[in-house]
Design a protein around this motif. Structure first.
Motif, PDB file in Angstrom:
ATOM      1  N   THR A 172       0.826  -1.204   0.000  1.00  0.00           N
ATOM      2  CA  THR A 172       0.000   0.000   0.000  1.00  0.00           C
ATOM      3  C   THR A 172       0.859   1.253   0.000  1.00  0.00           C
ATOM      4  OG1 THR A 172      -1.823  -1.108   1.157  1.00  0.00           O
ATOM      5  CG2 THR A 172      -1.753   1.298   1.289  1.00  0.00           C
ATOM      6  N   GLU A 173       1.912   1.245   0.793  1.00  0.00           N
ATOM      7  CA  GLU A 173       2.781   2.419   0.867  1.00  0.00           C
ATOM      8  C   GLU A 173       3.436   2.700  -0.495  1.00  0.00           C
ATOM      9  OE1 GLU A 173       3.515   5.577   3.104  1.00  0.00           O
ATOM     10  OE2 GLU A 173       2.472   3.789   3.823  1.00  0.00           O
ATOM     11  N   VAL A 205       0.767   4.214  -2.746  1.00  0.00           N
ATOM     12  CA  VAL A 205       0.546   5.614  -2.383  1.00  0.00           C
ATOM     13  C   VAL A 205       1.657   6.495  -2.956  1.00  0.00           C
ATOM     14  CG1 VAL A 205       0.539   7.239  -0.441  1.00  0.00           C
ATOM     15  CG2 VAL A 205      -0.852   5.164  -0.348  1.00  0.00           C
ATOM     16  N   ASP A 215       1.081   9.387  -5.751  1.00  0.00           N
ATOM     17  CA  ASP A 215       1.505  10.761  -5.470  1.00  0.00           C
ATOM     18  C   ASP A 215       2.397  11.301  -6.582  1.00  0.00           C
ATOM     19  OD1 ASP A 215       0.051  10.914  -3.150  1.00  0.00           O
ATOM     20  OD2 ASP A 215       1.740  10.509  -1.809  1.00  0.00           O
ATOM     21  N   ASN A 249      -9.063  -0.523   5.870  1.00  0.00           N
ATOM     22  CA  ASN A 249      -8.384   0.754   6.085  1.00  0.00           C
ATOM     23  C   ASN A 249      -7.363   1.043   4.992  1.00  0.00           C
ATOM     24  OD1 ASN A 249      -6.765  -1.412   7.161  1.00  0.00           O
ATOM     25  ND2 ASN A 249      -5.487   0.118   8.167  1.00  0.00           N
ATOM     26  N   LEU A 250      -6.717  -0.013   4.473  1.00  0.00           N
ATOM     27  CA  LEU A 250      -5.738   0.176   3.414  1.00  0.00           C
ATOM     28  C   LEU A 250      -6.416   0.428   2.067  1.00  0.00           C
ATOM     29  CD1 LEU A 250      -3.121  -2.600   4.290  1.00  0.00           C
ATOM     30  CD2 LEU A 250      -3.116  -0.191   4.963  1.00  0.00           C
ATOM     31  N   ARG A 293      -9.286   1.709   1.541  1.00  0.00           N
ATOM     32  CA  ARG A 293      -9.891   3.040   1.559  1.00  0.00           C
ATOM     33  C   ARG A 293      -8.849   4.105   1.231  1.00  0.00           C
ATOM     34  NH1 ARG A 293     -11.032   3.533   6.592  1.00  0.00           N
ATOM     35  NH2 ARG A 293     -12.812   2.114   6.464  1.00  0.00           N
ATOM     36  N   ARG A 294      -7.673   3.938   1.783  1.00  0.00           N
ATOM     37  CA  ARG A 294      -6.598   4.888   1.505  1.00  0.00           C
ATOM     38  C   ARG A 294      -6.223   4.879   0.028  1.00  0.00           C
ATOM     39  NH1 ARG A 294      -0.420   4.507   3.725  1.00  0.00           N
ATOM     40  NH2 ARG A 294       0.205   6.677   3.317  1.00  0.00           N
ATOM     41  N   GLU A 336      -8.856   6.612  -2.137  1.00  0.00           N
ATOM     42  CA  GLU A 336      -8.742   8.066  -2.074  1.00  0.00           C
ATOM     43  C   GLU A 336      -7.653   8.576  -3.009  1.00  0.00           C
ATOM     44  OE1 GLU A 336      -8.034   8.779   2.042  1.00  0.00           O
ATOM     45  OE2 GLU A 336     -10.118   8.469   2.638  1.00  0.00           O
ATOM     46  N   LYS A 337      -6.520   7.880  -3.046  1.00  0.00           N
ATOM     47  CA  LYS A 337      -5.434   8.291  -3.924  1.00  0.00           C
ATOM     48  C   LYS A 337      -5.813   8.118  -5.392  1.00  0.00           C
ATOM     49  CE  LYS A 337      -2.289   9.509  -0.930  1.00  0.00           C
ATOM     50  NZ  LYS A 337      -1.698  10.877  -0.923  1.00  0.00           N
TER      51      LYS A 337
END
Length: 204
Positions: free
Chosen positions: A62-63, A66, A70, A128-129, A131-132, A135-136
């Protein structure tokens, strides 16, 4: 430099090293065949140390997603801020997409290809992951949808669907043709065809 500040910098550097190692292993092996011990070995860390920074493979992946989103959204935002006619902005956004694929192939594959190729989407990650990530992803889609809105194309729902469809087509072009000598020419031709299809009579 005080002890606390030095430890903070060391921790930040180790985290960056872990992400770099993970990006390499995920890209080479794919999501399903990658394990946390493999990533720890690539980062030259004990597996236990790796878990101090990331509790699971999902969290680590996930990181990276993200970070990739970005990078992509930053480039897309810069294109929009340059201004101009919506059609020209659309052309530059497609160029930015292809440019991202060329310059950051690991991030591109992690975002657009790896999980889909393995038939295991990131929607299966813990809530939770996922969802993040939603959003991205939505932030990137909204950037392009905003250009379509300026051109008065479609509704809010259909604009998002159009962007998702175009992204899928562009990702397919990258996946099948980026290693071929004719990729640049094909990318340019694809850009013009997609712009004509999306903007239609709005093209000057």
């Amino acid at each position: 430099m005080g002890t606390q500040e030095r430890r903070k910098r060391e921790s930040e550097q180790r985290r960056a090293d872990i992400l770099a190692a993970a990006k390499k292993v995920f890209w080479e092996k794919g999501y399903a065949r990658t394990t946390m011990p493999q990533i720890a070995a690539e980062a030259e860390l004990a597996a236990g140390t790796l878990y101090l920074y990331f509790p699971s493979k999902d969290a680590l992946y996930t990181e990276l997603l993200v970070d990739g989103y970005d990078l992509l959204s930053g480039r897309m935002t810069s294109v929009v801020r340059e201004g101009g006619d919506p059609v020209r902005i659309g052309e530059r956004l497609i160029d930015a997409f292809f440019g991202f694929a060329r310059e950051f192939p690991e991030y591109f594959d992690i975002i657009f290809l790896t999980l889909q190729r393995e038939r295991e989407g990131w929607e299966l990650f813990p809530e939770n992951l996922s969802r993040r990530l939603e959003e991205k992803q939505r932030a990137c889609i909204d950037i392009v949808a905003g250009v379509l809105e300026r051109a008065q194309i479609g509704s809010a729902d259909t604009r998002a669907q159009t962007v998702s469809a175009v992204w899928s087509m562009l990702a397919g072009i990258v996946f099948y043709y980026r290693s071929r000598p004719a990729f640049d020419a094909l990318a340019a031709e694809s850009r013009q065809l997609l712009i004509a299809a999306v903007f239609g009579q709005h093209k000057p």
